[in-house]
Design a protein around this motif. Sequence first.
Motif, PDB file in Angstrom:
ATOM      1  N   VAL A 109       1.174  -1.295  -0.067  1.00  0.00           N
ATOM      2  CA  VAL A 109      -0.558  -0.088  -0.038  1.00  0.00           C
ATOM      3  C   VAL A 109       0.985   1.553   0.297  1.00  0.00           C
ATOM      4  N   ASP A 110       0.507   2.094  -0.299  1.00  0.00           N
ATOM      5  CA  ASP A 110       1.191   3.307  -0.117  1.00  0.00           C
ATOM      6  C   ASP A 110       2.662   3.647  -0.672  1.00  0.00           C
ATOM      7  N   MET A 113       5.633   6.101  -1.220  1.00  0.00           N
ATOM      8  CA  MET A 113       6.383   6.267  -0.069  1.00  0.00           C
ATOM      9  C   MET A 113       7.244   4.815   0.039  1.00  0.00           C
ATOM     10  N   GLN A 114       6.311   3.710  -0.179  1.00  0.00           N
ATOM     11  CA  GLN A 114       7.217   2.165  -0.171  1.00  0.00           C
ATOM     12  C   GLN A 114       8.410   2.156  -1.488  1.00  0.00           C
ATOM     13  N   VAL A 117      11.145   4.166   0.154  1.00  0.00           N
ATOM     14  CA  VAL A 117      11.344   3.873   1.352  1.00  0.00           C
ATOM     15  C   VAL A 117      12.274   2.339   0.825  1.00  0.00           C
ATOM     16  N   MET A 121      16.973   1.729   1.158  1.00  0.00           N
ATOM     17  CA  MET A 121      17.053  -0.108   1.493  1.00  0.00           C
ATOM     18  C   MET A 121      17.982  -1.026   1.090  1.00  0.00           C
ATOM     19  N   ARG A 164      21.765   7.856   8.720  1.00  0.00           N
ATOM     20  CA  ARG A 164      20.479   8.788   8.096  1.00  0.00           C
ATOM     21  C   ARG A 164      20.954   9.990   7.298  1.00  0.00           C
ATOM     22  N   LYS A 165      22.148  10.251   7.382  1.00  0.00           N
ATOM     23  CA  LYS A 165      23.555  11.208   6.289  1.00  0.00           C
ATOM     24  C   LYS A 165      22.726  10.271   4.664  1.00  0.00           C
ATOM     25  N   ALA A 167      20.518   8.223   3.942  1.00  0.00           N
ATOM     26  CA  ALA A 167      18.941   7.847   3.691  1.00  0.00           C
ATOM     27  C   ALA A 167      18.568   8.815   3.545  1.00  0.00           C
ATOM     28  N   ALA A 168      18.714   9.924   4.068  1.00  0.00           N
ATOM     29  CA  ALA A 168      18.250  11.846   3.821  1.00  0.00           C
ATOM     30  C   ALA A 168      19.088  12.112   2.229  1.00  0.00           C
ATOM     31  N   LEU A 171      16.239   9.858   0.208  1.00  0.00           N
ATOM     32  CA  LEU A 171      15.317   9.955   0.216  1.00  0.00           C
ATOM     33  C   LEU A 171      14.813  11.126   1.194  1.00  0.00           C
ATOM     34  N   LEU A 172      15.076  12.477   0.923  1.00  0.00           N
ATOM     35  CA  LEU A 172      14.472  13.417   0.654  1.00  0.00           C
ATOM     36  C   LEU A 172      14.993  14.464  -0.387  1.00  0.00           C
ATOM     37  N   ARG A 175      11.254  12.727  -2.309  1.00  0.00           N
ATOM     38  CA  ARG A 175      10.501  13.024  -1.267  1.00  0.00           C
ATOM     39  C   ARG A 175       9.519  14.645  -2.206  1.00  0.00           C
TER      40      ARG A 175
ATOM     41  N   GLU B  37      16.667  16.590   9.473  1.00  0.00           N
ATOM     42  CA  GLU B  37      17.073  15.497   8.672  1.00  0.00           C
ATOM     43  C   GLU B  37      16.304  14.062   8.770  1.00  0.00           C
ATOM     44  N   GLY B  40      13.017  13.781   8.518  1.00  0.00           N
ATOM     45  CA  GLY B  40      12.251  13.417   6.852  1.00  0.00           C
ATOM     46  C   GLY B  40      12.525  11.797   6.839  1.00  0.00           C
ATOM     47  N   VAL B  41      13.994  10.853   7.538  1.00  0.00           N
ATOM     48  CA  VAL B  41      14.012   9.714   6.908  1.00  0.00           C
ATOM     49  C   VAL B  41      13.000   9.326   8.561  1.00  0.00           C
ATOM     50  N   SER B  44       9.005   9.163   7.116  1.00  0.00           N
ATOM     51  CA  SER B  44       8.755   7.757   6.224  1.00  0.00           C
ATOM     52  C   SER B  44       9.307   6.584   5.943  1.00  0.00           C
ATOM     53  N   MET B  45      10.103   6.424   7.268  1.00  0.00           N
ATOM     54  CA  MET B  45      10.235   5.000   8.034  1.00  0.00           C
ATOM     55  C   MET B  45       9.022   4.534   8.739  1.00  0.00           C
ATOM     56  N   ARG B  47       5.789   5.171   7.927  1.00  0.00           N
ATOM     57  CA  ARG B  47       4.979   5.154   7.643  1.00  0.00           C
ATOM     58  C   ARG B  47       4.303   3.915   6.645  1.00  0.00           C
ATOM     59  N   VAL B  48       5.820   2.994   6.164  1.00  0.00           N
ATOM     60  CA  VAL B  48       6.230   2.654   5.452  1.00  0.00           C
ATOM     61  C   VAL B  48       6.346   0.667   6.713  1.00  0.00           C
ATOM     62  N   VAL B  51       2.532  -0.068   7.938  1.00  0.00           N
ATOM     63  CA  VAL B  51       2.197  -0.513   6.318  1.00  0.00           C
ATOM     64  C   VAL B  51       2.539  -2.193   6.431  1.00  0.00           C
ATOM     65  N   GLU B  55      -0.472  -4.646   7.651  1.00  0.00           N
ATOM     66  CA  GLU B  55      -0.570  -6.321   6.406  1.00  0.00           C
ATOM     67  C   GLU B  55       0.494  -7.423   6.859  1.00  0.00           C
TER      68      GLU B  55
END
Lengths: 178, 158
Positions: A109-110, A113-114, A117, A121, A164-165, A167-168, A171-172, A175, B37, B40-41, B44-45, B47-48, B51, B55
């Motif tokens: 779903v979604d 976004m998925q 991510v 990952m 985090r760096k 991923a950001a 990801l960012l 988005r 930062e 944001g990360v 997103s995580m 929300r996933v 789900v 599920e």
Amino acid sequence: MDETFSIAGAVPLAEKEAAGMDEQEFRLLYDATARPILAYLIGVTGRRDVAEDLLQETYCRFLVRQPKPMEANETRRYLFRIATNQLRDRWRRGVDEPWQETAEDGYSVDVDMQMDVQAVMQVLKPRERELLWLAYVEGMDHVEKAAATGLHALSVRMLLFRARKKAAGLLLPRREAV
Amino acid sequence: MSRSWCERESDVVQGLRTGQLSSELRSHVLGCSICTETQGVARSMLRVAAVVKEENEPIAAGLVWRRVEKQRKEIALKRAARPLIFMRALSVVCVVLSVAWGVRYLWRSVFFGVFSGRNDLLNRTVGSAAAIAVLAIAIGAGYLLHDSRRSGEDVLSV
């Protein structure tokens, strides 16, 4: 008062087995902890079949091992530790490559976004995925993350910062572009 | 030098996890690059993860419990069989030593004429067999003692 799961202490094995957790206690523990651990395993491996297998093995090891009595929170960390160790054993043995599934298998779903991510990952290293999940989804502090991953607390802080760096950075912009 | 962490970072994560990000924390996030930062990360995580948790139902506790019971039985069986396997190996060694001794004795008596009568052979054979048996019993007893101590320790590592 913190909830305490009755787990047999460090006594000879025969006594341990006699004094171990019964099925009812196990169900309580399992119901309280299995869902987040399964989600963690799916989140880090990207594979539901592997995650389910590792989840079962995590509880098997926990019960066979029969650690000393511990509080609910400590038990949770301990279970995450077992799960993390198994993930690493699996990757070390090269049994399977992470993130082989299509998006629909683990996430459905979604989709936007998925997919974002999931794409992030896939790029991250297993240890980075573990740390990000434990920090942001499970809300563990550095000491808890260290206990769950077997890393030193100072290493956790630095590795999480890098993860985090990374991923950001991945990801960012995605988005923002949407 | 750029900072690698912020002391409010864990508050931001907790706020996002509980859905209660205070206005004070929101304004902090706006002025803090690390927390921006992180937000944001983490968002997103989370929300996933929500789900994924919704599920994916874990398999029934009863199935896992039965698997554990099976595994425990297998471990107990392996542990019980361990001394038997050891004693079997020891008895094979014992027989091999006895046969080797017998062959050596016969070989010497045929080629060097050491043979000095039936009684001598019998005495030597009985003596050597007894010595080998005592040695085997001592090794076996030592192993069983060691194994019973070890069975208190664990089989599987975390």
